[in-house]
Design an enzyme around this catalytic site. Structure first.
Site, short mmCIF file in Angstrom:
data_model
loop_
_atom_site.label_atom_id
_atom_site.label_comp_id
_atom_site.label_asym_id
_atom_site.label_seq_id
_atom_site.Cartn_x
_atom_site.Cartn_y
_atom_site.Cartn_z
N ASP A 51 20.80 68.89 53.05
CA ASP A 51 19.47 69.46 53.23
C ASP A 51 18.75 69.66 51.90
OD1 ASP A 51 20.13 69.63 55.89
OD2 ASP A 51 19.96 71.81 56.03
N HIS A 196 24.04 70.77 50.63
CA HIS A 196 22.71 70.74 50.02
C HIS A 196 22.73 69.91 48.73
CE1 HIS A 196 22.87 74.27 52.60
NE2 HIS A 196 21.56 74.16 52.72
#
Length: 238
Positions: A51, A196
């Protein structure tokens, strides 16, 4: 004077409206909605997702690592970050990874007006199509929705993908070894893993993605030795 019972009824109705708009959609998305992916549905098959990127400081090294181990991934990118790094989006698609939507500016849909979801998706789609990507998957930031989020995603042919495993890799002080241990301890038979490649948000450590990459150097071979293989979203099964 307004009767106490009337005041209580008004307050209860207001609380119910607040819950219906601000709480229930996110809860449904994260736990109940059958239209949302939270597992791959295939034993032994994992989906690795990232993400908040891309980030020119970290995403290239991450792509190098995934290529080294032959692992495909789905990158849920923030539209304005993607627009700033067009070569990384093109590299993701050229190397066989999936590019999905993670909003245009990483805004929390839960607290936005009804028209936000559709406008945000349109802006994100336009930005990624300009870079040659054709997104098919969507992940709302923090998994939070308003009552219109899932409808607007479906209306644009997007499937919503959340996760079943996080490793808190954004935290300050999250060492590579600790993140790898969390991953290895939490992954199940058909997990969707959320990590991430960029740090966004007040609680995030700007240098954390570098440690995430180091953690994956430990975790990926261990997961492969354990018999897990990695797939793309199109290979998932209900």
């Amino acid at each position: 004077m307004i009767p106490l019972a009337t005041t209580q009824s008004v307050l209860a109705a207001g609380a119910a409206c607040v819950a219906a708009y601000f709480v229930a959609p996110s809860l449904s998305c994260k736990a109940f909605s059958r239209s949302v992916w939270r597992q791959t549905g295939r034993p032994g098959k994992l989906l690795l997702t990232f993400d908040d990127g891309p980030d020119p400081r970290y995403t290239p090294a991450l792509l190098d690592l995934l290529g080294e181990w032959g692992v495909p991934a789905c990158f849920f990118v923030v539209g304005e970050n993607a627009a700033a790094c067009p070569d990384l989006i093109r590299r993701m698609t050229a190397e066989g990874h999936e590019v999905g939507i993670h909003s245009y500016r990483h805004e929390n849909a839960r607290f936005r007006r009804p028209s936000f979801a559709g406008a945000d998706l349109e802006q994100s789609l336009a930005a990624l199509r300009e870079l040659g990507a054709e997104p098919r998957y969507y992940r709302p930031p923090w998994g939070n929705c308003n009552p219109f989020t899932l409808y607007e995603a479906r209306a644009r042919g997007l499937e919503t993908v959340l996760w079943s495993v996080m490793a808190q890799d954004w935290e300050r002080g999250a060492t590579p070894r600790r993140t790898a241990q969390r991953l290895l301890g939490r992954v199940g038979s058909s997990s969707i893993i959320c990590l991430h490649d960029r740090s966004m948000g007040k609680s995030a450590d700007d240098t954390a993605p570098g440690r995430t990459i180091q953690a994956l150097r430990l975790a990926l071979p261990a997961l492969q030795r354990a018999g897990f293989t990695f797939i793309l979203p199109e290979e998932m099964a209900r």
